[in-house]
Design an enzyme around this catalytic site. Sequence first.
Site, PDB file in Angstrom:
ATOM      1  N   ASP A 234       0.671  -1.652  -0.188  1.00  0.00           N
ATOM      2  CA  ASP A 234       0.274   0.252   0.284  1.00  0.00           C
ATOM      3  C   ASP A 234       1.124   1.387  -0.125  1.00  0.00           C
ATOM      4  O   ASP A 234      -0.018   2.005  -0.008  1.00  0.00           O
ATOM      5  CB  ASP A 234      -0.704   0.941   1.195  1.00  0.00           C
ATOM      6  CG  ASP A 234      -2.116   1.163   1.482  1.00  0.00           C
ATOM      7  OD1 ASP A 234      -2.656   1.486   0.259  1.00  0.00           O
ATOM      8  OD2 ASP A 234      -2.351   1.620   1.995  1.00  0.00           O
ATOM      9  N   SER A 255      -7.545   4.968   0.335  1.00  0.00           N
ATOM     10  CA  SER A 255      -7.743   4.029  -0.548  1.00  0.00           C
ATOM     11  C   SER A 255      -8.674   3.388   0.485  1.00  0.00           C
ATOM     12  O   SER A 255      -9.202   3.252   1.481  1.00  0.00           O
ATOM     13  CB  SER A 255      -6.820   2.302  -0.037  1.00  0.00           C
ATOM     14  OG  SER A 255      -5.411   2.900   1.116  1.00  0.00           O
ATOM     15  N   GLN A 305      -6.082  -1.531  -6.675  1.00  0.00           N
ATOM     16  CA  GLN A 305      -6.019  -0.886  -5.614  1.00  0.00           C
ATOM     17  C   GLN A 305      -7.395   0.043  -6.078  1.00  0.00           C
ATOM     18  O   GLN A 305      -6.954   0.974  -7.012  1.00  0.00           O
ATOM     19  CB  GLN A 305      -5.540  -0.144  -4.594  1.00  0.00           C
ATOM     20  CG  GLN A 305      -6.062   1.062  -3.727  1.00  0.00           C
ATOM     21  CD  GLN A 305      -4.809   1.223  -2.783  1.00  0.00           C
ATOM     22  OE1 GLN A 305      -4.771   2.679  -2.914  1.00  0.00           O
ATOM     23  NE2 GLN A 305      -4.446  -0.050  -1.237  1.00  0.00           N
TER      24      GLN A 305
HETATM   25  C1  LIG Z   1      -3.420   5.908   0.708  1.00  0.00           C
HETATM   26  C2  LIG Z   1      -3.301   5.069   1.214  1.00  0.00           C
HETATM   27  C3  LIG Z   1      -3.523   4.638   2.839  1.00  0.00           C
HETATM   28  O1  LIG Z   1      -3.113   4.325   3.928  1.00  0.00           O
HETATM   29  S1  LIG Z   1      -5.000   5.854   3.350  1.00  0.00           S
HETATM   30  C4  LIG Z   1      -5.467   4.710   4.558  1.00  0.00           C
HETATM   31  C5  LIG Z   1      -7.014   3.622   4.312  1.00  0.00           C
HETATM   32  N1  LIG Z   1      -8.115   3.728   3.869  1.00  0.00           N
HETATM   33  C6  LIG Z   1      -9.139   5.030   4.679  1.00  0.00           C
HETATM   34  O2  LIG Z   1      -9.407   5.154   5.796  1.00  0.00           O
HETATM   35  C7  LIG Z   1     -11.062   5.018   4.033  1.00  0.00           C
HETATM   36  C8  LIG Z   1     -11.199   4.696   4.592  1.00  0.00           C
HETATM   37  N2  LIG Z   1     -12.702   5.243   4.323  1.00  0.00           N
HETATM   38  C9  LIG Z   1     -12.945   6.355   4.731  1.00  0.00           C
HETATM   39  O3  LIG Z   1     -12.731   6.967   5.257  1.00  0.00           O
HETATM   40  C10 LIG Z   1     -14.649   6.267   3.911  1.00  0.00           C
HETATM   41  O4  LIG Z   1     -15.424   5.172   3.474  1.00  0.00           O
HETATM   42  C11 LIG Z   1     -15.094   7.343   2.936  1.00  0.00           C
HETATM   43  C12 LIG Z   1     -13.992   7.203   2.267  1.00  0.00           C
HETATM   44  C13 LIG Z   1     -14.355   8.530   3.656  1.00  0.00           C
HETATM   45  C14 LIG Z   1     -16.166   7.392   3.095  1.00  0.00           C
HETATM   46  O5  LIG Z   1     -16.879   8.705   2.371  1.00  0.00           O
HETATM   47  P1  LIG Z   1     -18.269   9.163   2.416  1.00  0.00           P
HETATM   48  O6  LIG Z   1     -19.041   7.869   2.018  1.00  0.00           O
HETATM   49  O7  LIG Z   1     -17.965  10.651   1.824  1.00  0.00           O
HETATM   50  O8  LIG Z   1     -18.647   8.729   3.982  1.00  0.00           O
HETATM   51  P2  LIG Z   1     -18.643  10.253   4.747  1.00  0.00           P
HETATM   52  O9  LIG Z   1     -19.582  10.569   4.338  1.00  0.00           O
HETATM   53  O10 LIG Z   1     -18.705   9.954   6.363  1.00  0.00           O
HETATM   54  O11 LIG Z   1     -18.024  11.378   4.606  1.00  0.00           O
HETATM   55  C15 LIG Z   1     -15.707  12.016   4.955  1.00  0.00           C
HETATM   56  C16 LIG Z   1     -15.806  12.742   4.898  1.00  0.00           C
HETATM   57  O12 LIG Z   1     -15.955  13.427   3.343  1.00  0.00           O
HETATM   58  C17 LIG Z   1     -16.825  14.647   3.108  1.00  0.00           C
HETATM   59  N3  LIG Z   1     -17.679  13.958   1.372  1.00  0.00           N
HETATM   60  C18 LIG Z   1     -18.523  13.122   2.137  1.00  0.00           C
HETATM   61  N4  LIG Z   1     -18.828  13.531   0.847  1.00  0.00           N
HETATM   62  C19 LIG Z   1     -18.384  14.451  -0.393  1.00  0.00           C
HETATM   63  C20 LIG Z   1     -18.617  14.732  -1.438  1.00  0.00           C
HETATM   64  N5  LIG Z   1     -19.243  14.377  -2.327  1.00  0.00           N
HETATM   65  N6  LIG Z   1     -17.395  15.926  -1.704  1.00  0.00           N
HETATM   66  C21 LIG Z   1     -16.420  16.377  -0.859  1.00  0.00           C
HETATM   67  N7  LIG Z   1     -16.414  16.278   0.479  1.00  0.00           N
HETATM   68  C22 LIG Z   1     -16.947  14.985   0.820  1.00  0.00           C
HETATM   69  C23 LIG Z   1     -16.978  14.145   4.582  1.00  0.00           C
HETATM   70  O13 LIG Z   1     -17.948  15.835   4.606  1.00  0.00           O
HETATM   71  C24 LIG Z   1     -17.071  14.082   5.197  1.00  0.00           C
HETATM   72  O14 LIG Z   1     -15.803  15.468   5.446  1.00  0.00           O
HETATM   73  P3  LIG Z   1     -15.461  15.221   7.237  1.00  0.00           P
HETATM   74  O15 LIG Z   1     -14.453  13.988   7.641  1.00  0.00           O
HETATM   75  O16 LIG Z   1     -17.220  15.131   7.816  1.00  0.00           O
HETATM   76  O17 LIG Z   1     -14.797  16.623   6.953  1.00  0.00           O
END
Ligand SMILES: CCC(=O)SCCNC(=O)CCNC(=O)[C@H](O)C(C)(C)COP(=O)(O)OP(=O)(O)OC[C@H]1O[C@@H](n2cnc3c(N)ncnc32)[C@H](O)[C@@H]1OP(=O)(O)O
Length: 320
Positions: A234, A255, A305
């Site tokens: 990753d 991710s 991914q």
């Molecule tokens: C790159 C390598 C890595 O290791 S990354 C680490 C591993 N991956 C992760 O941690 C991802 C974990 N998954 C997640 O955090 C969630 O599934 C995610 C991807 C955020 C899901 O998103 P979503 O369904 O939008 O969640 P939510 O409604 O709780 O919102 C989270 C934050 O995003 C914002 N959001 C939402 N929709 C939009 C949009 N269309 N445009 C802009 N922003 C959007 C929400 O407001 C929320 O923001 P905040 O957290 O309140 O600041």
Amino acid sequence: MSEHEEKEDGDPLPECPPMVSRDLKSILVTSVLQLEEIDVGLYRGKNHWIPLSRRLFGGQIIGQALVAAAKSVGDHLYAHSLHCYFVRAGDPDIPVLYNVDRVRDGRSFCVRSVKAIQRGEPILVLQASFHLDQPSPLMHQFSMPEVPPPEDLLSLEDLIRFVLGKPDLEQKVKQGFNKVLANEVPIEVRPVNPLQFSREVTTEPKRMFWVRARGHIGEGNMKLHVCVAAYISDYSFLGTTMMSYPAKRVKMMASLDHAMWFHNTFRADEWMLYEVDSPWAGGSRGLVQGRLWRRDGVLAASCCQEGLIRLTAPKDRSKL
Ligand SMILES: CCC(=O)SCCNC(=O)CCNC(=O)[C@H](O)C(C)(C)COP(=O)(O)OP(=O)(O)OC[C@H]1O[C@@H](n2cnc3c(N)ncnc32)[C@H](O)[C@@H]1OP(=O)(O)O
């Protein structure tokens, strides 16, 4: 990690960063992938290096979940694939619990499902399948790209020291780079073409780098090497999507899912070539795929991914 997430200031650059001796055991095997058993099929992991995004590194959660899954299968079975979704951001301030469900035990295959949990809610769901080592009349693989050996290339640390010499570097970038130099990231990287790691040029979203776990793991336990490779896979993966858009500013990169297939034995503490490309991006998401090659040309593992990529809105120039 993606280098686009790693930005912010902090400690002064150490004049001579501590080098981890190759004789020292990798922290991945002494700590990060050592899970504490709390109950039957329930484990607790320790958090190590935390990206500047302040969400847990996805590779850590996958690696730990795979360790938990592997604990309930026999020694003669090896992970051949895993599929997972990251459903919530991991909180670096509390440990992650791993709950293993023994989905099926067959004669040749065993399937496990693991939920990584914080505050009673899943942050990752992972399915892993384990297979008996069986002979096969079918055998083929692509050829490994021809690249210079890691000994002839600069390390990511060398390249970072060069970039840190630039006067107008953002403080956030410095902090991320200093964490790499302080050996907090338990992975060593040698880019084949340093330009593919630069944010100053636009290139095709394809890059290759040699990668291995920092420190010694040793021969022996293939199950452990697979979990270390899951951790490593990753790192600098999703960031490949941004190679065609160096000027764009990333607001959020995470991710969403990750899949891996393990094809052959390997040692995760020996150099492997990570060949990564991004065939597609759109709809605020990007896809990356990767191949981990042993340096003798054997294909060790394949990865794929999809990630969420939200950009900072461009400034409205008419108001300037
Ligand atoms: C790159 C390598 C890595 O290791 S990354 C680490 C591993 N991956 C992760 O941690 C991802 C974990 N998954 C997640 O955090 C969630 O599934 C995610 C991807 C955020 C899901 O998103 P979503 O369904 O939008 O969640 P939510 O409604 O709780 O919102 C989270 C934050 O995003 C914002 N959001 C939402 N929709 C939009 C949009 N269309 N445009 C802009 N922003 C959007 C929400 O407001 C929320 O923001 P905040 O957290 O309140 O600041």
